[in-house]
Design an enzyme around this catalytic site. Structure first.
Site, PDB file in Angstrom:
ATOM      1  N   GLU A 284     -15.396   2.396   8.964  1.00  0.00           N
ATOM      2  CA  GLU A 284     -16.075   3.445   9.686  1.00  0.00           C
ATOM      3  C   GLU A 284     -16.086   4.823   9.322  1.00  0.00           C
ATOM      4  OE1 GLU A 284     -14.749   1.650  14.182  1.00  0.00           O
ATOM      5  OE2 GLU A 284     -14.044   3.512  13.391  1.00  0.00           O
TER       6      GLU A 284
ATOM      7  N   TYR B 262     -10.975   7.011  19.301  1.00  0.00           N
ATOM      8  CA  TYR B 262     -11.960   6.128  18.623  1.00  0.00           C
ATOM      9  C   TYR B 262     -11.899   4.574  18.653  1.00  0.00           C
ATOM     10  CZ  TYR B 262     -13.103  10.745  16.966  1.00  0.00           C
ATOM     11  OH  TYR B 262     -13.762  11.998  17.123  1.00  0.00           O
TER      12      TYR B 262
ATOM     13  N   TYR C 222      -8.448 -11.260   9.802  1.00  0.00           N
ATOM     14  CA  TYR C 222      -8.525 -11.832   8.565  1.00  0.00           C
ATOM     15  C   TYR C 222      -8.452 -13.357   8.636  1.00  0.00           C
ATOM     16  CZ  TYR C 222      -7.848  -7.118   6.352  1.00  0.00           C
ATOM     17  OH  TYR C 222      -8.021  -5.803   5.900  1.00  0.00           O
TER      18      TYR C 222
ATOM     19  N   HIS D 276      -0.895   0.209   5.784  1.00  0.00           N
ATOM     20  CA  HIS D 276      -1.417   1.083   6.785  1.00  0.00           C
ATOM     21  C   HIS D 276      -0.641   2.183   6.763  1.00  0.00           C
ATOM     22  CE1 HIS D 276      -3.831  -2.401   8.544  1.00  0.00           C
ATOM     23  NE2 HIS D 276      -4.118  -2.367   7.235  1.00  0.00           N
TER      24      HIS D 276
ATOM     25  N   GLN E 279       0.942  -1.000  -0.055  1.00  0.00           N
ATOM     26  CA  GLN E 279       0.091   0.066   0.042  1.00  0.00           C
ATOM     27  C   GLN E 279       0.904   1.389   0.032  1.00  0.00           C
ATOM     28  OE1 GLN E 279      -2.269  -0.560   3.572  1.00  0.00           O
ATOM     29  NE2 GLN E 279      -3.410  -2.459   2.534  1.00  0.00           N
TER      30      GLN E 279
END
Length: 405
Positions: free
Chosen positions: A276, A286, A297, A173, A111
């Site tokens: 979310e 949060y 996963y 991430h 990513q």
């Protein structure tokens, strides 16, 4: 720790990597040439206020290699990042075949790569643009924020003005969305570092989202030179990183501002569901990974808690996952029926979700605008139209245009 040992023995690194690669559908190929296409058929939505909003999709161009973000200069020129490490420029709907020079070297793996691009609110005075990107090696990397002067052809005086202090392994991430606030400070989303079995020290790295001395799993607030504002919520806390604005996040890839209500919105990736939409407030927790609707996963719950006093509940949860990426709050006049709506892109859902809100910031309804490709970003242009980037080796720039009705 026994819990962490059990997680690691349930599935190896190869299995996790394969599952995660399948979930995010990463592809890497060479970039074809750009072209244009005729408008798509007209569609329409009916907001709860009864106004019918007609629109159509027009492919502006293609030939972008895994585009990640877009931003506009004051003259209407568009900047687009490509995750492999190129910054592109679009003038009058045409993609310049030559990439902008001076982009810092990026780690393009998983990513990671060149991620967000943002233009300073006073660009006409200072010529500053900002880039977030993955830096380092696959075994030791971090999210960085750089500022540069853009002269119309190349980046000059590139400076790293902020980075995650802790290095991590793997290609997951990085977070990376940038959002400017009215006081010309910026919010920058930082991911939690990755899925099990990725660790930092003796803990799973995702636990850093609850650690106020770590920048992983946070939104940070910075001045335009990368310094930390003195009125940040943890500035007076000797046991916290003073850059932190909010915490307990997994991987935010959408940030948007409602200028009327002065609200900050975010969209955040969950794990096997539990994505979310959050209303962000300074200093708040949060929940991730203590409180979550996500699943491992490899199966099983991450936490049995869905809510806890002192932690903020999401405004909506998407299960199955839509993999939200890109978020904008619509304020323009080209789509009168959509004013005050959020538009959230979806990688897995391959759509843009139009979200109606009430005055208190609660979700009233959602409607899906099908794109048919992984949506990485969605933005309102200065002229009030909506633009969409699709995440593919032959990524497209798509424009939503109003029609009569």
């Amino acid at each position: 720790m026994l819990k962490q040992f059990t997680l690691r023995t349930q599935i190896g690194r190869v299995g996790i990597a394969m599952m995660h690669a399948f979930a995010i559908g990463i592809a890497a190929c060479s970039s074809p040439s750009a072209n244009t296409a005729a408008p798509a058929p007209v569609a329409q939505t009916t907001p709860t206020n009864g106004t019918t909003q007609g629109f159509r999709q027009t492919k502006v161009l293609e030939g972008l290699e895994n585009p990640w973000s877009m931003a506009w200069l004051p003259d209407g020129t568009m900047l687009i990042t490509e995750r492999p490490g190129r910054l592109r420029i679009v003038r009058d709907g045409k993609l310049d075949p030559t990439a902008i020079a001076g982009v810092p070297e990026v780690l393009a793996t998983g990513q990671g790569g060149l991620l967000d691009v943002s233009v300073h609110p006073r660009f006409s005075e200072n010529r500053w643009i900002y880039l977030t990107y993955a830096h380092g090696t696959r075994d030791s990397n971090r999210t960085r924020l750089a500022r540069a002067t853009f002269d119309g052809k190349a980046l000059r005086d590139v400076r790293v003005i902020f980075e995650v202090a802790q290095a991590k392994s793997g290609g997951q991430h990085f977070g990376s969305r940038i959002l400017w606030l009215p006081d010309n400070t910026m919010l920058v989303a930082i991911g939690d570092g990755g899925n099990p079995p990725v660790q930092l020290g003796s803990e799973l790295i995702r636990e850093q989202a609850q650690n106020l001395q770590s920048r992983l799993g946070k939104i940070v607030r910075l001045n335009d030179d990368g310094s930390i504002p003195s009125d940040n919520p943890f500035a007076a806390n000797a046991n916290a990183d003073s850059a932190i604005w909010s915490y307990g996040h997994r991987n935010i890839q959408g940030l948007a501002f409602d200028p009327g209500a002065k609200r900050v919105w975010s969209t955040e990736h969950g794990s096997r569901g539990g994505d979310e939409l959050n209303l962000i407030a300074a200093g708040q927790n949060y929940g991730w990974p203590v409180v979550t609707h996500s699943q491992e996963y490899f199966g099983g719950e991450i936490s049995q808690e869905r809510s806890r006093p002192g932690m903020v509940d999401p405004k909506t949860v998407w299960t199955p996952a839509k993999a939200p990426s890109g978020l904008t709050f619509y304020t323009g006049d080209r789509f009168p029926g959509w004013q005050g709506n959020l538009f959230a892109g979806g990688l897995v859902s391959q759509d843009v979700r139009r979200i109606e809100l009430d005055q208190a910031g609660n979700v009233r309804s959602q409607q899906s605008i099908k794109i048919g490709q992984r949506v990485r970003d969605v933005r309102q242009s200065p002229d009030g139209l909506l633009y969409i980037l699709t995440d593919a080796s032959n990524g497209q720039l798509i424009r939503l245009e109003p029609t009569g009705g």
